[in-house]
Enzyme design. Structure first.
Site, PDB file in Angstrom:
ATOM      1  N   LYS A  33       0.845  -1.204   0.000  1.00  0.00           N
ATOM      2  CA  LYS A  33       0.000   0.000   0.000  1.00  0.00           C
ATOM      3  C   LYS A  33       0.877   1.249   0.000  1.00  0.00           C
ATOM      4  O   LYS A  33       1.737   1.406   0.864  1.00  0.00           O
ATOM      5  CB  LYS A  33      -0.909   0.005   1.228  1.00  0.00           C
ATOM      6  CG  LYS A  33      -1.810   1.232   1.306  1.00  0.00           C
ATOM      7  CD  LYS A  33      -2.863   1.086   2.386  1.00  0.00           C
ATOM      8  CE  LYS A  33      -2.430   1.592   3.728  1.00  0.00           C
ATOM      9  NZ  LYS A  33      -2.267   3.060   3.797  1.00  0.00           N
ATOM     10  N   ASP A  60      -3.453   4.301  -1.979  1.00  0.00           N
ATOM     11  CA  ASP A  60      -4.389   4.762  -0.926  1.00  0.00           C
ATOM     12  C   ASP A  60      -4.360   6.281  -0.843  1.00  0.00           C
ATOM     13  O   ASP A  60      -3.792   6.862   0.073  1.00  0.00           O
ATOM     14  CB  ASP A  60      -3.940   4.110   0.397  1.00  0.00           C
ATOM     15  CG  ASP A  60      -4.783   4.528   1.584  1.00  0.00           C
ATOM     16  OD1 ASP A  60      -5.909   5.018   1.381  1.00  0.00           O
ATOM     17  OD2 ASP A  60      -4.311   4.363   2.723  1.00  0.00           O
ATOM     18  N   LYS A  62      -7.343   8.097  -1.325  1.00  0.00           N
ATOM     19  CA  LYS A  62      -8.674   8.508  -0.854  1.00  0.00           C
ATOM     20  C   LYS A  62      -9.181   9.745  -1.591  1.00  0.00           C
ATOM     21  O   LYS A  62      -9.409  10.805  -0.999  1.00  0.00           O
ATOM     22  CB  LYS A  62      -8.650   8.792   0.654  1.00  0.00           C
ATOM     23  CG  LYS A  62      -8.205   7.625   1.508  1.00  0.00           C
ATOM     24  CD  LYS A  62      -8.287   7.952   2.987  1.00  0.00           C
ATOM     25  CE  LYS A  62      -7.832   6.824   3.887  1.00  0.00           C
ATOM     26  NZ  LYS A  62      -6.365   6.582   3.872  1.00  0.00           N
ATOM     27  N   HIS A  64     -11.357  12.565  -3.168  1.00  0.00           N
ATOM     28  CA  HIS A  64     -12.617  13.189  -2.737  1.00  0.00           C
ATOM     29  C   HIS A  64     -12.653  14.580  -3.365  1.00  0.00           C
ATOM     30  O   HIS A  64     -12.042  15.521  -2.861  1.00  0.00           O
ATOM     31  CB  HIS A  64     -12.641  13.284  -1.194  1.00  0.00           C
ATOM     32  CG  HIS A  64     -13.948  13.713  -0.625  1.00  0.00           C
ATOM     33  ND1 HIS A  64     -14.195  13.731   0.717  1.00  0.00           N
ATOM     34  CD2 HIS A  64     -15.093  14.147  -1.215  1.00  0.00           C
ATOM     35  CE1 HIS A  64     -15.442  14.145   0.941  1.00  0.00           C
ATOM     36  NE2 HIS A  64     -15.990  14.413  -0.219  1.00  0.00           N
ATOM     37  N   ASP A  65     -13.358  14.682  -4.496  1.00  0.00           N
ATOM     38  CA  ASP A  65     -13.365  15.948  -5.227  1.00  0.00           C
ATOM     39  C   ASP A  65     -14.583  15.947  -6.145  1.00  0.00           C
ATOM     40  O   ASP A  65     -15.416  15.042  -6.058  1.00  0.00           O
ATOM     41  CB  ASP A  65     -12.036  16.085  -6.017  1.00  0.00           C
ATOM     42  CG  ASP A  65     -11.595  17.533  -6.171  1.00  0.00           C
ATOM     43  OD1 ASP A  65     -12.448  18.378  -6.526  1.00  0.00           O
ATOM     44  OD2 ASP A  65     -10.412  17.831  -5.958  1.00  0.00           O
ATOM     45  N   PRO A  67     -16.759  15.188  -9.468  1.00  0.00           N
ATOM     46  CA  PRO A  67     -16.685  13.964 -10.276  1.00  0.00           C
ATOM     47  C   PRO A  67     -15.654  14.018 -11.414  1.00  0.00           C
ATOM     48  O   PRO A  67     -14.887  13.066 -11.609  1.00  0.00           O
ATOM     49  CB  PRO A  67     -18.115  13.821 -10.819  1.00  0.00           C
ATOM     50  CG  PRO A  67     -18.964  14.450  -9.758  1.00  0.00           C
ATOM     51  CD  PRO A  67     -18.164  15.614  -9.237  1.00  0.00           C
ATOM     52  N   ASN A  68     -15.607  15.124 -12.139  1.00  0.00           N
ATOM     53  CA  ASN A  68     -14.676  15.197 -13.275  1.00  0.00           C
ATOM     54  C   ASN A  68     -13.225  15.037 -12.826  1.00  0.00           C
ATOM     55  O   ASN A  68     -12.441  14.311 -13.444  1.00  0.00           O
ATOM     56  CB  ASN A  68     -14.880  16.540 -13.986  1.00  0.00           C
ATOM     57  CG  ASN A  68     -13.965  16.697 -15.179  1.00  0.00           C
ATOM     58  OD1 ASN A  68     -14.015  15.900 -16.112  1.00  0.00           O
ATOM     59  ND2 ASN A  68     -13.103  17.720 -15.132  1.00  0.00           N
ATOM     60  N   THR A  69     -12.881  15.706 -11.734  1.00  0.00           N
ATOM     61  CA  THR A  69     -11.505  15.637 -11.229  1.00  0.00           C
ATOM     62  C   THR A  69     -11.161  14.225 -10.767  1.00  0.00           C
ATOM     63  O   THR A  69     -10.081  13.700 -11.052  1.00  0.00           O
ATOM     64  CB  THR A  69     -11.346  16.637 -10.060  1.00  0.00           C
ATOM     65  OG1 THR A  69     -11.664  17.933 -10.550  1.00  0.00           O
ATOM     66  CG2 THR A  69      -9.935  16.636  -9.499  1.00  0.00           C
ATOM     67  N   THR A 119     -11.897   6.082  10.731  1.00  0.00           N
ATOM     68  CA  THR A 119     -11.983   5.520  12.093  1.00  0.00           C
ATOM     69  C   THR A 119     -11.558   6.542  13.146  1.00  0.00           C
ATOM     70  O   THR A 119     -11.778   6.332  14.333  1.00  0.00           O
ATOM     71  CB  THR A 119     -11.128   4.250  12.221  1.00  0.00           C
ATOM     72  OG1 THR A 119      -9.869   4.503  11.638  1.00  0.00           O
ATOM     73  CG2 THR A 119     -11.778   3.075  11.546  1.00  0.00           C
ATOM     74  N   ARG A 210       3.191  -1.174  10.658  1.00  0.00           N
ATOM     75  CA  ARG A 210       4.330  -1.211  11.580  1.00  0.00           C
ATOM     76  C   ARG A 210       4.711  -2.565  12.154  1.00  0.00           C
ATOM     77  O   ARG A 210       5.916  -2.812  12.318  1.00  0.00           O
ATOM     78  CB  ARG A 210       4.103  -0.178  12.697  1.00  0.00           C
ATOM     79  CG  ARG A 210       4.263   1.248  12.170  1.00  0.00           C
ATOM     80  CD  ARG A 210       3.620   2.266  13.071  1.00  0.00           C
ATOM     81  NE  ARG A 210       2.171   2.144  13.045  1.00  0.00           N
ATOM     82  CZ  ARG A 210       1.342   2.924  13.728  1.00  0.00           C
ATOM     83  NH1 ARG A 210       1.826   3.876  14.506  1.00  0.00           N
ATOM     84  NH2 ARG A 210       0.036   2.769  13.630  1.00  0.00           N
TER      85      ARG A 210
HETATM   86  O1  C5P Z   1       1.141   0.567  11.045  1.00  0.00           O
HETATM   87  P1  C5P Z   1      -0.310   0.208  10.990  1.00  0.00           P
HETATM   88  O2  C5P Z   1      -0.560  -1.274  10.849  1.00  0.00           O
HETATM   89  O3  C5P Z   1      -1.107   0.821  12.107  1.00  0.00           O
HETATM   90  O4  C5P Z   1      -0.788   0.879   9.617  1.00  0.00           O
HETATM   91  C1  C5P Z   1      -2.128   0.860   9.213  1.00  0.00           C
HETATM   92  C2  C5P Z   1      -2.280   1.528   7.876  1.00  0.00           C
HETATM   93  O5  C5P Z   1      -3.669   1.566   7.557  1.00  0.00           O
HETATM   94  C3  C5P Z   1      -1.780   2.964   7.816  1.00  0.00           C
HETATM   95  O6  C5P Z   1      -1.297   3.199   6.492  1.00  0.00           O
HETATM   96  C4  C5P Z   1      -3.023   3.776   8.086  1.00  0.00           C
HETATM   97  O7  C5P Z   1      -2.977   5.033   7.498  1.00  0.00           O
HETATM   98  C5  C5P Z   1      -4.095   2.916   7.414  1.00  0.00           C
HETATM   99  N1  C5P Z   1      -5.435   3.088   7.946  1.00  0.00           N
HETATM  100  C6  C5P Z   1      -5.740   2.900   9.285  1.00  0.00           C
HETATM  101  N2  C5P Z   1      -7.019   3.071   9.722  1.00  0.00           N
HETATM  102  C7  C5P Z   1      -7.979   3.415   8.864  1.00  0.00           C
HETATM  103  C8  C5P Z   1      -7.694   3.596   7.521  1.00  0.00           C
HETATM  104  C9  C5P Z   1      -6.387   3.426   7.089  1.00  0.00           C
HETATM  105  O8  C5P Z   1      -4.873   2.554  10.078  1.00  0.00           O
HETATM  106  N3  C5P Z   1      -9.208   3.528   9.297  1.00  0.00           N
END
Ligand code: C5P
Length: 230
Positions: A33, A60, A62, A64-65, A67-69, A119, A210
């Protein structure tokens, strides 16, 4: 067909670390990712390098703009050869349809998934934005709307997976971050689940950063997680 379930979050600031990680693992073991930090730092060249190395890349960003963009950005991402990309479901039906049209520019289109409610947001945050639904209600509503507009699935917490499977069906992709093997530190994740629990709850793919990338031996950490999910 080999279908690695783990998507490793390459949350690095530069391409050196990202490519070093990619050399230590293989496309048969994991997908990768690329998020906002790495992409802003290294741009599409790094994505192309990872794709050329044989990796499936989840871009990743995400989107958000208007539709055309978003349609144009989605087309460019598809042409980079990414395996998956995402948009915010709150961008609306027309924006999601435009993203879906945008990725059709290539013969083998990438998967397109939606972020429902970040989240990091609470029900109070939603109220502050003028939204009077609870987080679970809004997640469900946005996920259904994403599928109705031709998206392949959603990003969600594994704790939402069981309910979402019921509401959006068995064919939808559920991509779940917040995963921690029992031996790993929880870092800043609040509501964590193990890889086994996430898959049992219906997750299609697990985003893990991580516990693998900051481990002393990333390849061994990845292998141990793969072994634990069978
Ligand atoms: O290091 P870790 O396992 O916490 O990384 C989780 C990845 O998932 C990060 O790239 C984080 O930005 C992404 N992410 C998240 N929670 C979300 C959406 C994406 O941790 N709700």
């Amino acid at each position: 067909m080999n279908d690695p379930k783990i998507i490793v979050a390459l949350d690095f600031a530069d391409s050196k670390q990202a490519l070093e990680f990619a050399r230590k693992t293989s496309p048969s073991q994991c997908r990768l990712k690329v998020g906002k930090e790495l992409f802003t730092s290294c741009g599409p060249a790094l994505v192309e390098q990872l794709v050329d190395s044989g990796y499936d890349v989840f871009l990743d960003l995400k989107f958000h703009d208007i539709p055309n963009t978003v349609q144009k950005a989605a087309s460019v991402a598809a042409k980079l050869g990414v395996w998956m990309l995402n948009v915010h479901a709150l961008g609306g039906s027309a924006m999601m349809q435009a993203a879906r049209e945008g990725i059709e520019i290539v013969a083998q289109r990438p998967f397109l998934i939606a972020v429902t409610v970040l989240t990091s947001l609470s029900s109070q945050d939603l109220k502050d934005c003028g939204i009077d639904r609870s987080v679970p209600q809004l997640v469900d509503k946005l996920a259904r709307n994403a599928i109705a507009n031709g998206l392949d699935g959603v990003v969600c917490s594994a704790q939402e997976a069981t309910a979402l499977r019921r509401s959006i069906g068995s064919g939808a992709l559920l991509v779940t971050p917040g995963i921690r093997p029992e031996w790993a530190s929880r870092d800043d994740q609040q509501r964590i689940v193990t890889p086994q629990q996430a898959l049992a709850a219906g997750a299609s793919y697990l985003v893990i950063g991580r516990p693998i990338t900051r481990h002393d031996d990333p390849a061994a950490a990845l292998e141990s997680i793969i072994a634990s999910i069978g």
